[in-house]
Write a protein that holds these residues in place. Structure first.
Motif, PDB file in Angstrom:
ATOM      1  N   SER A 196     -24.617 -16.818  -1.555  1.00  0.00           N
ATOM      2  CA  SER A 196     -24.698 -15.318  -2.055  1.00  0.00           C
ATOM      3  C   SER A 196     -24.322 -15.190  -3.493  1.00  0.00           C
ATOM      4  O   SER A 196     -23.904 -16.139  -4.019  1.00  0.00           O
ATOM      5  N   HIS A 197     -24.330 -13.885  -3.837  1.00  0.00           N
ATOM      6  CA  HIS A 197     -24.099 -13.654  -5.176  1.00  0.00           C
ATOM      7  C   HIS A 197     -23.118 -12.238  -5.185  1.00  0.00           C
ATOM      8  O   HIS A 197     -23.293 -11.395  -4.419  1.00  0.00           O
ATOM      9  N   LYS A 198     -22.032 -12.400  -6.073  1.00  0.00           N
ATOM     10  CA  LYS A 198     -21.140 -11.345  -6.220  1.00  0.00           C
ATOM     11  C   LYS A 198     -21.664  -9.777  -6.562  1.00  0.00           C
ATOM     12  O   LYS A 198     -21.271  -8.894  -6.347  1.00  0.00           O
ATOM     13  N   LEU A 199     -22.727  -9.934  -7.509  1.00  0.00           N
ATOM     14  CA  LEU A 199     -23.260  -8.635  -7.954  1.00  0.00           C
ATOM     15  C   LEU A 199     -24.550  -8.487  -6.980  1.00  0.00           C
ATOM     16  O   LEU A 199     -25.099  -7.143  -7.379  1.00  0.00           O
ATOM     17  N   HIS A 200     -25.013  -9.301  -6.117  1.00  0.00           N
ATOM     18  CA  HIS A 200     -26.088  -8.691  -5.143  1.00  0.00           C
ATOM     19  C   HIS A 200     -25.806  -9.397  -3.897  1.00  0.00           C
ATOM     20  O   HIS A 200     -26.246 -10.173  -3.284  1.00  0.00           O
TER      21      HIS A 200
END
Length: 263
Positions: A68-72
């Motif tokens: 996953s991605h912290k900003l998405h």
């Protein structure tokens, strides 16, 4: 002295997964740096040039990695351990060139979209060997996609010593160790040769030379000048700034948090 933290980095230069125990293989901890992002020419990517790689999140599941991605936060990707497009690519990591397996178009597009660069995900081939430099070998050891050695160890006292010199302390994740231990004086690990953890014998090979990656805040992806500047004041040898020790393992086994270290 005892082990307080065990970390793997399944995809090179992405964040760590902290474990309570791990299998020690000759090429590194199980799953450690088995995958790597490369550009279309096959050159490896890292936070040195793409600090935003620190913003990904990686979780270890039974048969896959969950990315996953912290900003998405609504964007996730499931990467099976068995993923293999059937295609290979010659990739370059520092001075080494090896054949790696391409993970496939879905993985390539997911990472390319989030990093805003055209990249591909590759995996270390089952039969591929990236040899440790001969002068450091004992039993023909090899390494995955780690920079040069299969394992990195740092003592908590060494970080405490560094933080006592900084205006703002830094966490251990700036240095990406596989093994962290408590007890002993600062930089005790510098003087070790062979030692044992959980029945596994490790051997020091060389100190770890540090780079600009240590200046990247792993929560924000932003660069600063510390702790590299302060380390350069008292941990410099020639042109290299040293912190932590690189290791090889002389046998396989399992290590766990709480294991004692026997010199």
């Amino acid at each position: 002295m005892q082990v307080t933290s065990i970390n793997i980095y399944p995809i090179k230069s992405l964040p760590a997964i902290s474990l309570t125990e791990s299998l020690v293989e000759i090429c590194g901890l199980q799953y450690d740096r088995q995958w790597m992002l490369v550009d279309r020419q096959g050159k490896f990517l890292s936070q040195r040039t793409h600090p935003e790689m620190s913003l990904f999140q990686v979780k270890l599941k039974k048969d896959h990695l969950l990315l996953s991605h912290k900003l998405h936060k609504n964007t996730m990707f499931r990467l099976p351990f068995s993923v293999n497009s059937g295609k290979k690519k010659k990739v370059t990591i520092w001075e080494d060139q090896i054949e790696a397996s391409l993970a496939g178009q879905n993985a390539d597009e997911w990472f390319s979209d989030l990093l805003h660069i055209d990249c591909q995900l590759v995996k270390m081939g089952m039969n591929e060997k990236r040899w440790v430099k001969e002068k450091y070998q004992v039993n023909r050891e090899h390494v995955s996609f780690a920079d040069s050695m299969p394992f990195l160890i740092i003592g908590q006292s060494s970080l405490d010593d560094l933080n006592s010199r900084l205006d703002k302390p830094v966490p251990m994740n700036r240095f990406r160790p596989n093994i962290v231990f408590s007890g002993g004086p600062a930089f005790a690990e510098d003087g070790w040769d062979r030692f044992e953890i959980g029945g596994v014998t490790f051997k020091n090979t060389k100190p770890c030379a540090r780079c600009i990656m240590t200046t990247i805040d792993q929560d924000s992806g932003k660069k600063g000048k510390e702790p590299l500047y302060t380390l350069s004041q008292y941990r410099k040898s020639g042109k290299k700034i040293l912190f932590g020790q690189n290791l090889i393992a002389l046998n396989s086994g399992k290590i766990a948090i709480g294991d004692s270290i026997y010199l």
